[in-house]
Motif scaffolding. Structure first.
Motif, PDB file in Angstrom:
ATOM      1  N   LYS A 420       4.830  -4.974   8.182  1.00  0.00           N
ATOM      2  CA  LYS A 420       6.057  -4.760   7.411  1.00  0.00           C
ATOM      3  C   LYS A 420       6.485  -3.299   7.353  1.00  0.00           C
ATOM      4  O   LYS A 420       7.663  -2.988   7.221  1.00  0.00           O
ATOM      5  CB  LYS A 420       5.871  -5.249   5.971  1.00  0.00           C
ATOM      6  CG  LYS A 420       5.878  -6.740   5.780  1.00  0.00           C
ATOM      7  CD  LYS A 420       5.770  -7.074   4.300  1.00  0.00           C
ATOM      8  CE  LYS A 420       5.750  -8.574   4.057  1.00  0.00           C
ATOM      9  NZ  LYS A 420       5.658  -8.892   2.614  1.00  0.00           N
ATOM     10  N   LYS A 421       5.523  -2.387   7.399  1.00  0.00           N
ATOM     11  CA  LYS A 421       5.814  -0.989   7.093  1.00  0.00           C
ATOM     12  C   LYS A 421       6.277  -0.154   8.291  1.00  0.00           C
ATOM     13  O   LYS A 421       6.463   1.049   8.157  1.00  0.00           O
ATOM     14  CB  LYS A 421       4.579  -0.331   6.461  1.00  0.00           C
ATOM     15  CG  LYS A 421       4.233  -0.895   5.091  1.00  0.00           C
ATOM     16  CD  LYS A 421       3.067  -0.149   4.452  1.00  0.00           C
ATOM     17  CE  LYS A 421       2.772  -0.701   3.069  1.00  0.00           C
ATOM     18  NZ  LYS A 421       1.634   0.014   2.408  1.00  0.00           N
ATOM     19  N   LYS A 475      10.254   1.164   0.730  1.00  0.00           N
ATOM     20  CA  LYS A 475      10.384  -0.281   0.605  1.00  0.00           C
ATOM     21  C   LYS A 475      11.847  -0.697   0.691  1.00  0.00           C
ATOM     22  O   LYS A 475      12.719  -0.118   0.053  1.00  0.00           O
ATOM     23  CB  LYS A 475       9.787  -0.757  -0.719  1.00  0.00           C
ATOM     24  CG  LYS A 475       9.668  -2.265  -0.820  1.00  0.00           C
ATOM     25  CD  LYS A 475       8.849  -2.684  -2.018  1.00  0.00           C
ATOM     26  CE  LYS A 475       8.684  -4.195  -2.083  1.00  0.00           C
ATOM     27  NZ  LYS A 475       7.846  -4.630  -3.214  1.00  0.00           N
ATOM     28  N   GLU A 480      11.811  -6.806   3.811  1.00  0.00           N
ATOM     29  CA  GLU A 480      10.741  -7.642   3.261  1.00  0.00           C
ATOM     30  C   GLU A 480      11.140  -9.120   3.298  1.00  0.00           C
ATOM     31  O   GLU A 480      10.335  -9.996   3.648  1.00  0.00           O
ATOM     32  CB  GLU A 480      10.467  -7.226   1.809  1.00  0.00           C
ATOM     33  CG  GLU A 480       9.986  -5.796   1.653  1.00  0.00           C
ATOM     34  CD  GLU A 480       8.477  -5.696   1.587  1.00  0.00           C
ATOM     35  OE1 GLU A 480       7.828  -6.732   1.362  1.00  0.00           O
ATOM     36  OE2 GLU A 480       7.960  -4.582   1.777  1.00  0.00           O
ATOM     37  N   ASP A 484       9.226 -12.086   5.472  1.00  0.00           N
ATOM     38  CA  ASP A 484       8.678 -13.276   4.798  1.00  0.00           C
ATOM     39  C   ASP A 484       9.350 -14.553   5.288  1.00  0.00           C
ATOM     40  O   ASP A 484       8.695 -15.594   5.435  1.00  0.00           O
ATOM     41  CB  ASP A 484       8.841 -13.145   3.276  1.00  0.00           C
ATOM     42  CG  ASP A 484       7.999 -12.025   2.694  1.00  0.00           C
ATOM     43  OD1 ASP A 484       7.003 -11.634   3.335  1.00  0.00           O
ATOM     44  OD2 ASP A 484       8.349 -11.518   1.596  1.00  0.00           O
TER      45      ASP A 484
END
Length: 495
Positions: A420-421, A475, A480, A484
């Motif tokens: 994710k990062k 973030k 995100e 997901d």
């Protein structure tokens, strides 16, 4: 009819079939997604054979058999590395990339996927990756055109330039009009021709050499170490360099774009089995052809002048001239399938990733499809210009392109799918660093002779992308959510 007439007839029939498929695909192409990605509707068989044929160019039918003929089984480490890399590519990248590219704003190219996935408002990532694809694939295409010209020159005594124009005209015609669908459908035919002929030549050839036992005895007479995967001359770094070719798969745009076009994740498992099965049979056929050739020419007391022609020469000895022409068509298929795949990816990079990013214009799909076709024509003309004098073509770029794409895109694709990062700055810095290391390492004889440049390039790209992403990470709720959502769809479609 003469021997050459039968062979040329087989080639002409093959060319007509390719053009017919291009016309069929043209009638089914209306939108930009159709032209660049086949409307994301490819089945498992088409996806698998298309990816295989796009991957394995003339190297499979000429380069690999020639290397085995000269040095023996030690040259098979590249084939082993490629098979492992292809399997992992199907297993790890294919399902996730299929879902993620659709979830992330229906991305239809690798650069647009990275741009959308990482929310790169600067557009630098998209433009940089588009330029990398454009530059390297233009020269990649020209090298394929050179192969086509030399093919007709060596097989039929045709003038090099006439052969180059003949191959270029046919492959450009079906790619320009039919787009991704034409490329994929023709790849299926080409892939089938390649695997059938690669199996047929050694199977029928072994009857000429007196059977399995007599063939092995003749090979051992030439060189007892020929059937040894780990002869005394093999080195650890040499084996690592050969196996490391498999790392390149994760970053090859003309291969992984097939994963984006498959109809659903459920089809990936079947496609993986078909694709890896095709690859194993093709590679085993290439290896067997070389060994049967070693045995046959040893028994006949004949010296083969060019080891890379062992597949062609055996085919002409074993079969009727028309069937030998089909075998020649297999080599042409390997060359043309790779050219067409690279052309469509280069076209998409030029229009979808550079033109749209720089000018940000809104237009109809019909307009962009027209521009895509013009891009194919533009790149083809430039590539043919470079290929016009075969001595001036930078053939070394073919080998560099595999390492360059693998080092620049491979780690970024993997990180984008599993972490994710990853940030746009991390991806951009890693991509540039990987490409530079691969280039510098590959152009430094003391380094390239020690280890294939994809290894250090891949590692540097991975490490820098990881570190810079940690430093620049903020973030982002949308990122995100998409990550997901991709995971959720994957689980649903796999059940």
């Amino acid at each position: 009819m003469t021997e050459y007439s039968y062979q040329f007839l087989a080639i002409v029939i093959y060319m007509i079939i390719m053009l017919g498929i291009g016309w069929y695909a043209f009638r089914k192409t209306s939108s930009l997604t159709d032209y660049m990605l086949g409307g994301r509707g490819l089945g498992a068989t088409v996806t698998a054979l298309s990816a295989g044929a796009a991957d394995m160019s003339g190297w499979l039918l000429m380069g690999l058999p020639g290397a085995i003929y000269l040095s023996g089984l030690v040259e098979a480490w590249i084939a082993i590395g490629l098979t492992i890399g292809a399997y992992l590519n199907w297993l790890l990248v294919a399902p996730r990339l299929r879902v993620y590219t659709q979830v992330s704003n229906n991305s239809i190219t690798i650069p647009s996927y990275l741009d959308n996935r990482l929310r790169d408002n600067t557009k630098l990532l998209r433009i940089a990756s588009g330029i990398i694809i454009l530059v390297f694939f233009t020269f990649y295409v020209s090298s394929g055109m050179v192969s086509g010209g030399k093919f007709f020159e060596s097989s039929f005594g045709m003038d090099y330039h006439t052969g180059l124009l003949f191959v270029s005209a046919v492959v450009v015609a079906y790619t320009l009009f039919g787009g991704f669908l034409a490329v994929s459908y023709t790849d299926v035919i080409q892939g089938l021709i390649m695997v059938v002929t690669l199996i047929a030549v050694p199977v029928f050839g072994i009857f000429l050499t007196g059977g399995f036992g007599a063939t092995l005895d003749s090979i051992k007479e030439v060189n007892p170490d020929m059937l040894n995967l780990l002869p005394a001359t093999a080195t650890a770094t040499g084996i690592i360099s050969s196996v490391a070719w498999g790392l390149g798969y994760f970053g090859q745009p003309h291969i992984i774009v097939r994963f984006m076009a498959i109809s659903s994740v459920k089809e990936v498992k079947s496609a993986r089995r078909i694709g890896i099965g095709w690859m194993i049979f093709s590679l085993l056929g290439a290896l067997s052809t070389a060994f049967v050739g070693v045995a046959y020419f040893q028994q006949q007391g004949i010296e083969l002048k060019d080891p890379e022609t062992v597949f062609i020469v055996l085919g002409q000895i074993i079969f009727h001239p028309f069937i030998a022409g089909v075998i020649l068509a297999a080599i042409l298929a390997a060359v043309m399938s790779t050219i067409s795949s690279q052309l469509i990816v280069t076209s998409s990079a030029l229009i979808e990733d550079i033109y749209k990013a720089l000018f940000n214009k809104s237009a109809s799909d019909k307009h962009y499809v027209f521009l895509g076709r013009m891009a194919v024509l533009f790149v083809s003309v430039f590539a043919a210009f470079v290929a016009w004098n075969p001595e001036s073509t930078i053939l070394g770029l073919v080998a560099f392109a595999w390492a360059g794409f693998g080092a620049a895109f491979g780690p970024i694709i993997l990180l984008s799918l599993f972490w994710k990062k990853l940030t746009n700055y991390g991806a951009l810095s890693g991509m540039v660093a990987g490409a530079l290391v691969a280039f510098i390492w590959g152009r430094t004889p003391s380094l390239s002779g020690m280890l294939y440049e994809i290894v250090p390039g891949f590692i540097v790209c991975l490490v820098i992308a990881f570190i810079v992403s940690l430093v620049t990470y903020k973030k982002n709720a949308d990122i995100e959510k998409e990550f997901d959502e991709t995971q959720r769809i994957l689980k649903e479609e796999r059940n």
